[in-house]
Design a protein around this motif. Structure first.
Motif, PDB file in Angstrom:
ATOM      1  N   LYS A  96      -0.698   7.877  -5.756  1.00 35.24           N
ATOM      2  CA  LYS A  96      -1.324   8.442  -4.559  1.00 35.24           C
ATOM      3  C   LYS A  96      -2.141   7.391  -3.811  1.00 35.24           C
ATOM      4  CE  LYS A  96      -4.114  12.379  -3.164  1.00 35.24           C
ATOM      5  NZ  LYS A  96      -4.867  13.549  -3.629  1.00 35.24           N
ATOM      6  N   THR A  97      -2.925   6.596  -4.539  1.00 38.35           N
ATOM      7  CA  THR A  97      -3.720   5.561  -3.873  1.00 38.35           C
ATOM      8  C   THR A  97      -2.838   4.462  -3.307  1.00 38.35           C
ATOM      9  OG1 THR A  97      -4.083   4.473  -5.997  1.00 38.35           O
ATOM     10  CG2 THR A  97      -5.803   5.959  -5.219  1.00 38.35           C
ATOM     11  N   LEU A  98      -1.723   4.163  -3.967  1.00 40.37           N
ATOM     12  CA  LEU A  98      -0.792   3.155  -3.456  1.00 40.37           C
ATOM     13  C   LEU A  98      -0.231   3.582  -2.107  1.00 40.37           C
ATOM     14  CD1 LEU A  98       1.102   0.597  -4.012  1.00 40.37           C
ATOM     15  CD2 LEU A  98       2.724   2.291  -4.818  1.00 40.37           C
ATOM     16  N   LEU A  99       0.178   4.841  -2.009  1.00 46.00           N
ATOM     17  CA  LEU A  99       0.787   5.315  -0.770  1.00 46.00           C
ATOM     18  C   LEU A  99      -0.238   5.561   0.331  1.00 46.00           C
ATOM     19  CD1 LEU A  99       3.415   7.778  -2.227  1.00 46.00           C
ATOM     20  CD2 LEU A  99       3.806   5.494  -1.326  1.00 46.00           C
ATOM     21  N   LEU A 100      -1.429   6.058  -0.034  1.00 45.00           N
ATOM     22  CA  LEU A 100      -2.439   6.358   0.983  1.00 45.00           C
ATOM     23  C   LEU A 100      -3.173   5.118   1.472  1.00 45.00           C
ATOM     24  CD1 LEU A 100      -4.018   9.669  -0.325  1.00 45.00           C
ATOM     25  CD2 LEU A 100      -2.571   9.357   1.662  1.00 45.00           C
ATOM     26  N   SER A 101      -3.451   4.175   0.572  1.00 48.29           N
ATOM     27  CA  SER A 101      -4.232   3.006   0.981  1.00 48.29           C
ATOM     28  C   SER A 101      -3.439   2.083   1.904  1.00 48.29           C
ATOM     29  CB  SER A 101      -4.710   2.229  -0.247  1.00 48.29           C
ATOM     30  OG  SER A 101      -3.592   1.693  -0.932  1.00 48.29           O
ATOM     31  N   THR A 102      -2.125   2.011   1.678  1.00 48.71           N
ATOM     32  CA  THR A 102      -1.313   1.140   2.532  1.00 48.71           C
ATOM     33  C   THR A 102      -0.788   1.864   3.757  1.00 48.71           C
ATOM     34  OG1 THR A 102       0.639   1.695   1.238  1.00 48.71           O
ATOM     35  CG2 THR A 102      -0.560  -0.286   0.604  1.00 48.71           C
ATOM     36  N   LYS A 103      -1.030   3.193   3.838  1.00 48.03           N
ATOM     37  CA  LYS A 103      -0.541   4.026   4.944  1.00 48.03           C
ATOM     38  C   LYS A 103       0.971   3.867   5.108  1.00 48.03           C
ATOM     39  CE  LYS A 103      -4.887   3.958   7.363  1.00 48.03           C
ATOM     40  NZ  LYS A 103      -5.640   3.487   8.496  1.00 48.03           N
ATOM     41  N   TYR A 104       1.657   3.816   3.986  1.00 45.92           N
ATOM     42  CA  TYR A 104       3.091   3.589   3.958  1.00 45.92           C
ATOM     43  C   TYR A 104       3.794   4.929   3.929  1.00 45.92           C
ATOM     44  CZ  TYR A 104       7.470   1.415   2.536  1.00 45.92           C
ATOM     45  OH  TYR A 104       8.757   0.969   2.481  1.00 45.92           O
ATOM     46  N   ARG A 105       4.373   5.346   5.033  1.00 49.17           N
ATOM     47  CA  ARG A 105       5.091   6.620   5.147  1.00 49.17           C
ATOM     48  C   ARG A 105       4.239   7.780   4.626  1.00 49.17           C
ATOM     49  NH1 ARG A 105      10.694   7.003   5.724  1.00 49.17           N
ATOM     50  NH2 ARG A 105      10.199   9.172   6.068  1.00 49.17           N
ATOM     51  N   ARG A 106       3.200   8.119   5.349  1.00 46.78           N
ATOM     52  CA  ARG A 106       2.283   9.181   4.946  1.00 46.78           C
ATOM     53  C   ARG A 106       2.977  10.526   4.774  1.00 46.78           C
ATOM     54  NH1 ARG A 106      -3.231   8.579   8.376  1.00 46.78           N
ATOM     55  NH2 ARG A 106      -4.399   7.839   6.585  1.00 46.78           N
ATOM     56  N   ASP A 107       4.068  10.729   5.486  1.00 47.01           N
ATOM     57  CA  ASP A 107       4.768  12.010   5.393  1.00 47.01           C
ATOM     58  C   ASP A 107       5.483  12.198   4.058  1.00 47.01           C
ATOM     59  OD1 ASP A 107       6.466   9.930   6.132  1.00 47.01           O
ATOM     60  OD2 ASP A 107       7.915  11.292   7.032  1.00 47.01           O
ATOM     61  N   LEU A 108       5.622  11.127   3.281  1.00 48.92           N
ATOM     62  CA  LEU A 108       6.317  11.222   2.000  1.00 48.92           C
ATOM     63  C   LEU A 108       5.382  11.321   0.799  1.00 48.92           C
ATOM     64  CD1 LEU A 108       9.169   8.609   2.504  1.00 48.92           C
ATOM     65  CD2 LEU A 108       9.242  11.064   2.859  1.00 48.92           C
ATOM     66  N   ASN A 109       4.074  11.389   1.027  1.00 51.41           N
ATOM     67  CA  ASN A 109       3.118  11.387  -0.082  1.00 51.41           C
ATOM     68  C   ASN A 109       3.334  12.564  -1.026  1.00 51.41           C
ATOM     69  OD1 ASN A 109       1.902   9.105   0.825  1.00 51.41           O
ATOM     70  ND2 ASN A 109       0.220  10.136   1.847  1.00 51.41           N
ATOM     71  N   LYS A 110       3.352  13.765  -0.479  1.00 52.02           N
ATOM     72  CA  LYS A 110       3.458  14.948  -1.332  1.00 52.02           C
ATOM     73  C   LYS A 110       4.808  15.004  -2.038  1.00 52.02           C
ATOM     74  CE  LYS A 110       1.087  18.486  -0.352  1.00 52.02           C
ATOM     75  NZ  LYS A 110       0.488  19.707   0.177  1.00 52.02           N
ATOM     76  N   ALA A 111       5.863  14.620  -1.332  1.00 52.69           N
ATOM     77  CA  ALA A 111       7.195  14.632  -1.957  1.00 52.69           C
ATOM     78  C   ALA A 111       7.271  13.602  -3.084  1.00 52.69           C
ATOM     79  CB  ALA A 111       8.264  14.354  -0.909  1.00 52.69           C
ATOM     80  N   ALA A 112       6.636  12.451  -2.903  1.00 57.49           N
ATOM     81  CA  ALA A 112       6.638  11.419  -3.945  1.00 57.49           C
ATOM     82  C   ALA A 112       5.855  11.888  -5.171  1.00 57.49           C
ATOM     83  CB  ALA A 112       6.047  10.126  -3.405  1.00 57.49           C
ATOM     84  N   LEU A 113       4.726  12.541  -4.958  1.00 53.59           N
ATOM     85  CA  LEU A 113       3.944  13.049  -6.078  1.00 53.59           C
ATOM     86  C   LEU A 113       4.702  14.141  -6.831  1.00 53.59           C
ATOM     87  CD1 LEU A 113       0.396  13.150  -4.489  1.00 53.59           C
ATOM     88  CD2 LEU A 113       1.159  11.683  -6.333  1.00 53.59           C
ATOM     89  N   ARG A 114       5.400  15.003  -6.096  1.00 54.40           N
ATOM     90  CA  ARG A 114       6.188  16.049  -6.751  1.00 54.40           C
ATOM     91  C   ARG A 114       7.323  15.453  -7.569  1.00 54.40           C
ATOM     92  NH1 ARG A 114       6.792  20.667  -2.103  1.00 54.40           N
ATOM     93  NH2 ARG A 114       4.703  21.518  -2.348  1.00 54.40           N
ATOM     94  N   ARG A 115       7.976  14.455  -7.008  1.00 58.69           N
ATOM     95  CA  ARG A 115       9.093  13.824  -7.722  1.00 58.69           C
ATOM     96  C   ARG A 115       8.590  13.127  -8.982  1.00 58.69           C
ATOM     97  NH1 ARG A 115      14.594  13.578  -6.420  1.00 58.69           N
ATOM     98  NH2 ARG A 115      15.516  11.824  -7.467  1.00 58.69           N
ATOM     99  N   ALA A 116       7.453  12.409  -8.869  1.00 59.62           N
ATOM    100  CA  ALA A 116       6.904  11.688 -10.021  1.00 59.62           C
ATOM    101  C   ALA A 116       6.474  12.658 -11.110  1.00 59.62           C
ATOM    102  CB  ALA A 116       5.722  10.829  -9.582  1.00 59.62           C
ATOM    103  N   SER A 117       5.854  13.758 -10.730  1.00 62.29           N
ATOM    104  CA  SER A 117       5.428  14.710 -11.752  1.00 62.29           C
ATOM    105  C   SER A 117       6.634  15.394 -12.397  1.00 62.29           C
ATOM    106  CB  SER A 117       4.467  15.746 -11.172  1.00 62.29           C
ATOM    107  OG  SER A 117       5.090  16.489 -10.169  1.00 62.29           O
TER     108      SER A 117
END
Length: 138
Positions: A96-117
Motif C-alpha cells: 500500500k505504501t509503495l503504490l500510494l507514496s509513488t502515486k503510481y496508478r492510484r486507481d489500481l490500489n484497491k485491486a492490487a491489495l485484493r489480489r495480494a490478499s
C-alpha cells in the motif's frame, strides 16, 4: 500510439480474451491484469504503467511486478519485480505504501491489495478435516 487507440483495436479480439456463453463481460488472461476482466482500466497491454501481483515460486509471499513508463519499447527492461515475504500484514502495508507514496496508478490500489490478499490466502494450508470415531456398540 495512444493507449485509447490501442484499446479500441484489441478490445474485441486478442489472444488473451476468454469468451463464454451467457457472460456479457469477457475475461482476460493477459499478464499485468489485476482483476482478469477485459476492460481498459485493468488492461496490462495498452497502458504504460501497470501493476501485477503474482505468486512466489516457494509459496511464501507475493511478487509485485511494475512496468516502467520510460522503457515501454524495451520489454525486457520494462518490468521491475519486488518480492514481499515479511508476513501478510506487513507485506500488504508495504504494498500500500509503495503504490500510494509513488502515486503510481492510484486507481489500481484497491485491486492490487485484493489480489495480494487473495494470493496470501491461497498459500495458507487448509484446516484438517475432523473425523468422527465410530460409536462402540454395547
Amino acid at each position: 500510439m495512444s493507449s485509447h487507440l490501442n484499446w479500441m483495436i484489441i478490445r474485441n479480439n486478442n489472444a488473451f480474451l476468454l469468451k463464454k456463453r451467457n457472460i456479457s463481460k469477457p475475461f482476460s488472461t493477459e499478464p499485468n491484469n489485476l482483476t482478469n476482466l477485459s476492460s481498459y482500466r485493468y488492461s496490462g497491454l495498452v497502458h504504460k504503467k501497470t501493476v501485477s501481483i503474482i505468486d512466489t515460486p516457494d509459496k511464501k509471499g507475493f511478487t509485485v511486478v511494475v512496468k516502467k513508463a520510460k522503457s515501454v519499447n524495451k520489454p525486457a527492461k520494462a518490468t521491475i519485480q519486488r518480492t514481499m515475504k515479511a508476513g501478510a500484514r506487513r507485506s500488504l502495508h508495504k504494498l500500500k505504501t509503495l503504490l500510494l507514496s509513488t502515486k503510481y496508478r492510484r486507481d489500481l490500489n484497491k485491486a492490487a491489495l485484493r489480489r495480494a490478499s487473495a494470493v496470501l490466502r491461497s498459500q495458507k494450508p487448509l484446516p484438517a478435516k475432523k473425523t468422527r470415531a465410530p460409536k462402540k456398540a454395547d
